[in-house]
Design a protein around this motif. Structure first.
Motif, short mmCIF file in Angstrom:
data_model
loop_
_atom_site.label_atom_id
_atom_site.label_comp_id
_atom_site.label_asym_id
_atom_site.label_seq_id
_atom_site.Cartn_x
_atom_site.Cartn_y
_atom_site.Cartn_z
N LEU A 225 28.46 40.27 72.45
CA LEU A 225 29.07 38.96 72.24
C LEU A 225 29.91 38.97 70.96
N LYS A 226 29.39 39.55 69.90
CA LYS A 226 30.15 39.63 68.64
C LYS A 226 31.45 40.39 68.87
N ARG A 227 31.39 41.52 69.54
CA ARG A 227 32.59 42.32 69.82
C ARG A 227 33.59 41.53 70.63
N ARG A 228 33.12 40.82 71.66
CA ARG A 228 34.01 40.01 72.51
C ARG A 228 34.70 38.93 71.68
N MET A 229 33.94 38.31 70.78
CA MET A 229 34.51 37.25 69.94
C MET A 229 35.58 37.82 69.00
N LEU A 230 35.28 38.93 68.36
CA LEU A 230 36.24 39.55 67.43
C LEU A 230 37.48 40.03 68.18
N ASP A 231 37.28 40.65 69.34
CA ASP A 231 38.42 41.12 70.15
C ASP A 231 39.28 39.95 70.62
N GLY A 232 38.68 38.77 70.76
CA GLY A 232 39.41 37.59 71.19
C GLY A 232 40.08 36.83 70.05
N GLY A 233 39.99 37.36 68.85
CA GLY A 233 40.67 36.73 67.72
C GLY A 233 39.83 35.79 66.89
N PHE A 234 38.53 35.74 67.13
CA PHE A 234 37.65 34.89 66.34
C PHE A 234 37.52 35.48 64.95
N SER A 235 37.53 34.64 63.94
CA SER A 235 37.46 35.12 62.56
C SER A 235 36.11 35.77 62.26
N LYS A 236 36.14 36.96 61.68
CA LYS A 236 34.92 37.66 61.29
C LYS A 236 34.11 36.81 60.30
N CYS A 237 34.81 36.06 59.45
CA CYS A 237 34.15 35.20 58.46
C CYS A 237 33.38 34.06 59.12
N ALA A 238 33.71 33.75 60.36
CA ALA A 238 33.07 32.63 61.06
C ALA A 238 31.89 33.06 61.91
N LEU A 239 31.56 34.35 61.89
CA LEU A 239 30.44 34.85 62.69
C LEU A 239 29.29 35.27 61.79
N GLU A 240 28.11 34.76 62.08
CA GLU A 240 26.89 35.17 61.39
C GLU A 240 25.93 35.72 62.44
N MET A 241 25.28 36.82 62.12
CA MET A 241 24.26 37.36 63.01
C MET A 241 22.91 36.80 62.58
N GLY A 242 22.12 36.35 63.53
CA GLY A 242 20.84 35.71 63.26
C GLY A 242 19.76 36.71 62.86
N THR A 243 19.70 37.03 61.60
CA THR A 243 18.65 37.91 61.08
C THR A 243 17.31 37.18 61.12
N PRO A 244 16.20 37.90 60.98
CA PRO A 244 14.91 37.20 60.93
C PRO A 244 14.86 36.12 59.84
N ALA A 245 15.45 36.38 58.68
CA ALA A 245 15.46 35.38 57.60
C ALA A 245 16.24 34.13 58.01
N ILE A 246 17.36 34.31 58.70
CA ILE A 246 18.15 33.16 59.15
C ILE A 246 17.41 32.39 60.23
N VAL A 247 16.79 33.10 61.17
CA VAL A 247 16.04 32.44 62.24
C VAL A 247 14.90 31.60 61.65
N GLN A 248 14.21 32.15 60.65
CA GLN A 248 13.15 31.39 59.96
C GLN A 248 13.71 30.15 59.29
#
Length: 136
Positions: free
Chosen positions: A35-58
């Motif tokens: 999904l991240k790759r698809r978003m970046l390939d589609g022109g979505f800003s890298k700065c606007a994507l966060e990956m849900g790490t365990p700390a973020i999910v908590q």
């Protein structure tokens, strides 16, 4: 959500609205890298994507619970989200953290998605409409 037709529909919707979206948090489970790759390939800003790490999910789960408990959060009508919120279980994350888990008759994905969206909205400093200027 895995890398299925649902992921494609979601990424298409996000890409159509990329100029209006400040931040998207993608849960680190299956299909996240695709999904991240698809978003970046589609022109979505890298700065606007966060990956849900365990700390973020908590942090997201705790933030959602705190805001529900304090009455500062509401949502549009969504029986699936209501059902997920009522019936999902808690799962341990790390030493003292928790997140949402599927229950015997529920799926946690809607409430977990809502918590990550809330976290992204509350913590981002990015403004996709801001015009940047450079002076030399």
């Amino acid at each position: 959500m895995g890398a299925s037709g649902g992921t494609v529909a979601i990424s298409d919707m996000l890409l159509r609205n990329r100029d209006e979206i400040a931040c998207v948090c993608i849960d680190g489970k299956s299909g996240a890298d695709a999904l991240k790759r698809r978003m970046l390939d589609g022109g979505f800003s890298k700065c606007a994507l966060e990956m849900g790490t365990p700390a973020i999910v908590q942090a997201a789960a705790s933030m959602l619970k705190d805001e529900v408990d304090s009455g500062t959060l509401s949502h549009i009508e969504s029986p699936a989200l209501d059902d997920s919120a009522r019936k999902s279980l808690k799962r341990d994350i790390g030493r003292d953290g928790w997140g949402f888990a599927d229950g015997p008759d529920s799926i946690a994905a809607p409430i977990e998605s809502a918590s990550l969206a809330l976290w992204a909205a509350r913590t981002t400093k990015r403004d996709p409409r801001r015009e940047q200027e450079a002076s030399f």
